[in-house]
Write a protein that holds these residues in place. Structure first.
Motif, PDB file in Angstrom:
ATOM      1  N   TYR A 259       0.835  -1.203   0.000  1.00 11.30           N
ATOM      2  CA  TYR A 259       0.000   0.000   0.000  1.00 11.30           C
ATOM      3  C   TYR A 259       0.871   1.255   0.000  1.00 11.30           C
ATOM      4  O   TYR A 259       0.554   2.253  -0.671  1.00 11.30           O
ATOM      5  CB  TYR A 259      -0.918   0.010   1.229  1.00 11.30           C
ATOM      6  CG  TYR A 259      -1.909  -1.117   1.279  1.00 11.30           C
ATOM      7  CD1 TYR A 259      -2.372  -1.736   0.116  1.00 11.30           C
ATOM      8  CD2 TYR A 259      -2.398  -1.587   2.503  1.00 11.30           C
ATOM      9  CE1 TYR A 259      -3.284  -2.769   0.168  1.00 11.30           C
ATOM     10  CE2 TYR A 259      -3.325  -2.625   2.564  1.00 11.30           C
ATOM     11  CZ  TYR A 259      -3.758  -3.213   1.393  1.00 11.30           C
ATOM     12  OH  TYR A 259      -4.659  -4.253   1.444  1.00 11.30           O
ATOM     13  N   ALA A 260       1.960   1.218   0.752  1.00 11.72           N
ATOM     14  CA  ALA A 260       2.855   2.390   0.806  1.00 11.72           C
ATOM     15  C   ALA A 260       3.495   2.648  -0.555  1.00 11.72           C
ATOM     16  O   ALA A 260       3.601   3.801  -0.994  1.00 11.72           O
ATOM     17  CB  ALA A 260       3.931   2.174   1.865  1.00 11.72           C
ATOM     18  N   LEU A 261       3.913   1.591  -1.236  1.00  9.94           N
ATOM     19  CA  LEU A 261       4.532   1.759  -2.556  1.00  9.94           C
ATOM     20  C   LEU A 261       3.535   2.307  -3.565  1.00  9.94           C
ATOM     21  O   LEU A 261       3.904   3.093  -4.448  1.00  9.94           O
ATOM     22  CB  LEU A 261       5.085   0.420  -3.045  1.00  9.94           C
ATOM     23  CG  LEU A 261       6.276  -0.153  -2.274  1.00  9.94           C
ATOM     24  CD1 LEU A 261       6.682  -1.500  -2.858  1.00  9.94           C
ATOM     25  CD2 LEU A 261       7.452   0.801  -2.294  1.00  9.94           C
ATOM     26  N   GLN A 262       2.285   1.911  -3.431  1.00  9.76           N
ATOM     27  CA  GLN A 262       1.278   2.341  -4.397  1.00  9.76           C
ATOM     28  C   GLN A 262       0.729   3.729  -4.089  1.00  9.76           C
ATOM     29  O   GLN A 262      -0.004   4.297  -4.899  1.00  9.76           O
ATOM     30  CB  GLN A 262       0.156   1.308  -4.452  1.00  9.76           C
ATOM     31  CG  GLN A 262       0.625  -0.024  -5.028  1.00  9.76           C
ATOM     32  CD  GLN A 262      -0.452  -1.072  -5.104  1.00  9.76           C
ATOM     33  OE1 GLN A 262      -1.518  -0.945  -4.490  1.00  9.76           O
ATOM     34  NE2 GLN A 262      -0.197  -2.140  -5.844  1.00  9.76           N
ATOM     35  N   ALA A 263       1.099   4.278  -2.929  1.00  9.13           N
ATOM     36  CA  ALA A 263       0.678   5.635  -2.579  1.00  9.13           C
ATOM     37  C   ALA A 263       1.831   6.633  -2.640  1.00  9.13           C
ATOM     38  O   ALA A 263       1.645   7.819  -2.380  1.00  9.13           O
ATOM     39  CB  ALA A 263       0.063   5.644  -1.174  1.00  9.13           C
ATOM     40  N   ALA A 264       3.024   6.150  -2.988  1.00  8.76           N
ATOM     41  CA  ALA A 264       4.216   6.995  -2.925  1.00  8.76           C
ATOM     42  C   ALA A 264       4.294   7.970  -4.096  1.00  8.76           C
ATOM     43  O   ALA A 264       3.892   7.666  -5.215  1.00  8.76           O
ATOM     44  CB  ALA A 264       5.463   6.121  -2.900  1.00  8.76           C
ATOM     45  N   GLY A 343      11.201  18.051  11.431  1.00 12.83           N
ATOM     46  CA  GLY A 343       9.765  18.205  11.613  1.00 12.83           C
ATOM     47  C   GLY A 343       8.936  17.476  10.573  1.00 12.83           C
ATOM     48  O   GLY A 343       7.794  17.845  10.311  1.00 12.83           O
ATOM     49  N   ILE A 344       9.506  16.428   9.977  1.00 16.45           N
ATOM     50  CA  ILE A 344       8.817  15.650   8.947  1.00 16.45           C
ATOM     51  C   ILE A 344       8.188  14.412   9.591  1.00 16.45           C
ATOM     52  O   ILE A 344       8.859  13.678  10.319  1.00 16.45           O
ATOM     53  CB  ILE A 344       9.788  15.215   7.831  1.00 16.45           C
ATOM     54  CG1 ILE A 344      10.454  16.438   7.179  1.00 16.45           C
ATOM     55  CG2 ILE A 344       9.070  14.355   6.798  1.00 16.45           C
ATOM     56  CD1 ILE A 344       9.502  17.368   6.483  1.00 16.45           C
ATOM     57  N   ALA A 345       6.905  14.179   9.312  1.00 14.00           N
ATOM     58  CA  ALA A 345       6.239  12.998   9.845  1.00 14.00           C
ATOM     59  C   ALA A 345       6.863  11.738   9.245  1.00 14.00           C
ATOM     60  O   ALA A 345       7.080  11.659   8.037  1.00 14.00           O
ATOM     61  CB  ALA A 345       4.748  13.034   9.509  1.00 14.00           C
ATOM     62  N   ILE A 346       7.135  10.747  10.096  1.00 10.81           N
ATOM     63  CA  ILE A 346       7.784   9.522   9.618  1.00 10.81           C
ATOM     64  C   ILE A 346       7.131   8.304  10.255  1.00 10.81           C
ATOM     65  O   ILE A 346       6.721   8.338  11.422  1.00 10.81           O
ATOM     66  CB  ILE A 346       9.305   9.539   9.902  1.00 10.81           C
ATOM     67  CG1 ILE A 346       9.959   8.282   9.301  1.00 10.81           C
ATOM     68  CG2 ILE A 346       9.605   9.660  11.387  1.00 10.81           C
ATOM     69  CD1 ILE A 346      11.468   8.366   9.237  1.00 10.81           C
ATOM     70  N   SER A 347       6.997   7.236   9.468  1.00  7.87           N
ATOM     71  CA  SER A 347       6.461   5.977   9.974  1.00  7.87           C
ATOM     72  C   SER A 347       7.315   4.842   9.421  1.00  7.87           C
ATOM     73  O   SER A 347       8.096   5.036   8.487  1.00  7.87           O
ATOM     74  CB  SER A 347       4.995   5.799   9.562  1.00  7.87           C
ATOM     75  OG  SER A 347       4.865   5.861   8.155  1.00  7.87           O
ATOM     76  N   VAL A 348       7.166   3.660   9.999  1.00  8.02           N
ATOM     77  CA  VAL A 348       7.989   2.514   9.619  1.00  8.02           C
ATOM     78  C   VAL A 348       7.104   1.318   9.320  1.00  8.02           C
ATOM     79  O   VAL A 348       6.199   0.994  10.095  1.00  8.02           O
ATOM     80  CB  VAL A 348       8.995   2.150  10.739  1.00  8.02           C
ATOM     81  CG1 VAL A 348       9.860   0.965  10.301  1.00  8.02           C
ATOM     82  CG2 VAL A 348       9.862   3.343  11.108  1.00  8.02           C
ATOM     83  N   VAL A 349       7.364   0.669   8.182  1.00  6.29           N
ATOM     84  CA  VAL A 349       6.686  -0.582   7.831  1.00  6.29           C
ATOM     85  C   VAL A 349       7.733  -1.683   7.874  1.00  6.29           C
ATOM     86  O   VAL A 349       8.642  -1.710   7.037  1.00  6.29           O
ATOM     87  CB  VAL A 349       6.058  -0.507   6.422  1.00  6.29           C
ATOM     88  CG1 VAL A 349       5.407  -1.845   6.072  1.00  6.29           C
ATOM     89  CG2 VAL A 349       5.039   0.618   6.348  1.00  6.29           C
TER      90      VAL A 349
END
Length: 498
Positions: A259-264, A343-349
């Motif tokens: 999903y992350a790759l398809q929204a990048a 100040g950049i939002a970051i998440s981890v998969v």
């Protein structure tokens, strides 16, 4: 980010880049190698730059190749004097930083080019200059930009020196009265490559958001006069997601990663990420190779951090795609810290790490309860490319532990030797896996005492990991039996049945 033209003598380049990569690495270079640039290459680049657009087809640029050592010394003296004068305009910490900055590479760059704008040019018959005569200078800037990109495509770096007295340099070089100095350019092979400007890297001025420079006429006042910037609500922030691509088999990718790759909007990928996984990226997204290649020329981690932040500041959804799991020897901590600081939002998969993929293919439990009370991952490769000095050797020598060694290619023999000195049984089962879970996966079954020699003889390409411990003994026996069957089948002889 370096690219190569097959006709160019560029010892640093190894691949062709996209236009976007060239633009992103068109940075002002101040640190050059002293290696000569072939005359034929310089002429090719200048002839290409000469095709740049100009107002009314006026072609007002005049390029002077400054080869005389005496003239170069004179320009350098002009730079030092102008730099000292300009430094007087700063105070305190900013003044200290100004004088610490390297602002030119005049001493090392092999090619010096003085670029003039001929304000007496008759070409173009004045078209466009009656209303905006300054477009002659803008046309010269277009030519320099084309030269900048052409140089980058050939693996060269270009520096634009503006801290000189233009009248003094013009007189020194014998330029006609109608010629106005636009800039003094330096051309050569860069000492190192960075994706962020040197001034930003050393704290002079960070790159600001795109939205502060983009306006829509008629919707609102173009400028907030009180603050001198656009209203804060107009700024759109992007985000960064660290995604684990797994060891290589695209079917091991998680749904969340897909999903992350398809929204990048942009994907910064490592050299080890399998191509079938890149094929899953949303069409139209930017694909940027930032691979760190062991013991070879590659992107530096600070540059990758800077590019992630820069893309997110453009308002893009950025995926940082890593082989395996980003949290296991993937330098994720540095990238998380860089985003948080900006100040950049970051998440981890998370992703399937290569140890899991390799063990699954071998059908061996890394935590067999009869033989392993602990599973440990270690790296055989520190930031300098050598065996880490802080490995807990008693833990590696523990017969009741399964140890997975990441990045062991260069240091495995040294690691095994030290582990044996600390009590590890040389007959401990060891399995090396190259390109785990991929079609070209290779498995080497041995013992810790002999695995380094086996790998050295085979010299497998691609990423390698080594697993060792008594829990692997079952896999060792089973794999050995299968190898015997395969050899017998290849020779048309069935193995004996017991």
């Amino acid at each position: 980010m370096t690219v190569r033209n097959p006709d160019d003598d560029n010892p640093n380049a190894d691949r062709r880049a996209t236009l976007e990569q060239l633009v992103r690495w068109r940075r002002d270079v101040r640190r050059f190698k002293r290696d000569a640039v072939p005359d034929a290459l310089v002429e090719r680049l200048l002839r290409l730059a000469d095709l740049a657009p100009s107002v009314g087809n006026s072609q007002p640029w005049r390029i002077v190749n400054v080869q005389s050592p005496e003239l170069r010394t004179g320009v350098e003296e002009s730079f030092e004097a102008a730099r000292t004068r300009a430094g007087g305009g700063y105070n305190g910490e900013q003044a200290d930083l100004y004088f610490r900055l390297k602002l030119a590479g005049l001493d090392a760059a092999p090619v010096h080019l003085a670029i003039f704008c001929d304000h007496g040019v008759l070409q173009g018959h004045g078209l466009g200059r009656h209303t905006m005569p300054e477009t002659l200078d803008y046309s010269c800037a277009c030519m320099v930009t084309v030269l900048w990109l052409a140089a980058r495509e050939a693996g060269l770096g270009l520096g634009w020196v503006s801290i000189v007295d233009p009248a003094e340099v013009a007189k020194m070089l014998g330029a006609p009265p109608d010629w106005r100095l636009v800039g003094y350019l330096l051309l050569g092979w860069p000492e190192e490559e960075h994706l962020d400007p040197e001034l930003e890297r050393h704290g002079w001025q960070p790159r600001t958001d795109f939205e502060t420079r983009y306006f829509t006429a008629g919707a609102a006042p173009l400028l907030n006069e009180a603050k001198g910037t656009r209203p804060a609500e107009a700024t759109r922030r992007g985000s960064v997601t660290l995604v684990g691509a797994g060891p290589g088999d695209p079917e091991l990718l998680t749904l969340k990663a897909l999903y992350a790759l398809q929204a990048a909007d942009a994907v910064l990928f490592d050299d080890l990420v399998a191509k079938p996984i890149l094929d899953l990226v949303r069409p139209g997204a930017r694909l940027i190779d930032v691979g760190k290649r062991g013991y070879r020329k590659s992107c530096k981690q600070p540059d990758i951090n800077a590019q992630m932040v820069s893309l997110a500041r453009e308002g893009l959804n950025v995926v940082r795609l890593k082989s395996g799991d980003p949290l296991i020897f993937g330098r994720a901590g540095e990238e998380i810290a860089a985003c948080e600081e900006a100040g950049i939002a970051i998440s981890v998969v998370p992703g399937v790490t290569s140890a899991q993929g390799a063990a699954a293919n071998l059908k061996v439990s890394l935590t067999n309860r009869d033989h392993a009370r602990r599973l440990q991952f270690i790296t055989a490769h520190d930031r300098h490319g050598t065996l880490p000095k802080d490995i807990d050797w008693s833990a590696v020598a523990d017969s009741a532990a399964t140890t997975v060694i990441y990045m062991p290619k260069r240091t495995l023999a040294e690691l095994a030797e030290i582990a044996l000195v600390h009590g590890l049984d040389p007959k401990t089962p060891a399995i090396a896996v190259a390109n785990a879970t991929r079609p070209d996966e290779r498995v080497f079954v041995s013992t810790i005492g002999a695995i380094a020699a086996a790998l050295d003889a085979a010299h497998p390409e691609g990423p390698v990991l080594v697993m060792l411990g008594e829990a692997l003994r079952y896999a060792t026996a089973r794999d050995a039996a299968k190898q015997a069957e395969d050899i017998a089948a290849a020779h048309g002889v069935l193995p004996e049945q017991s």
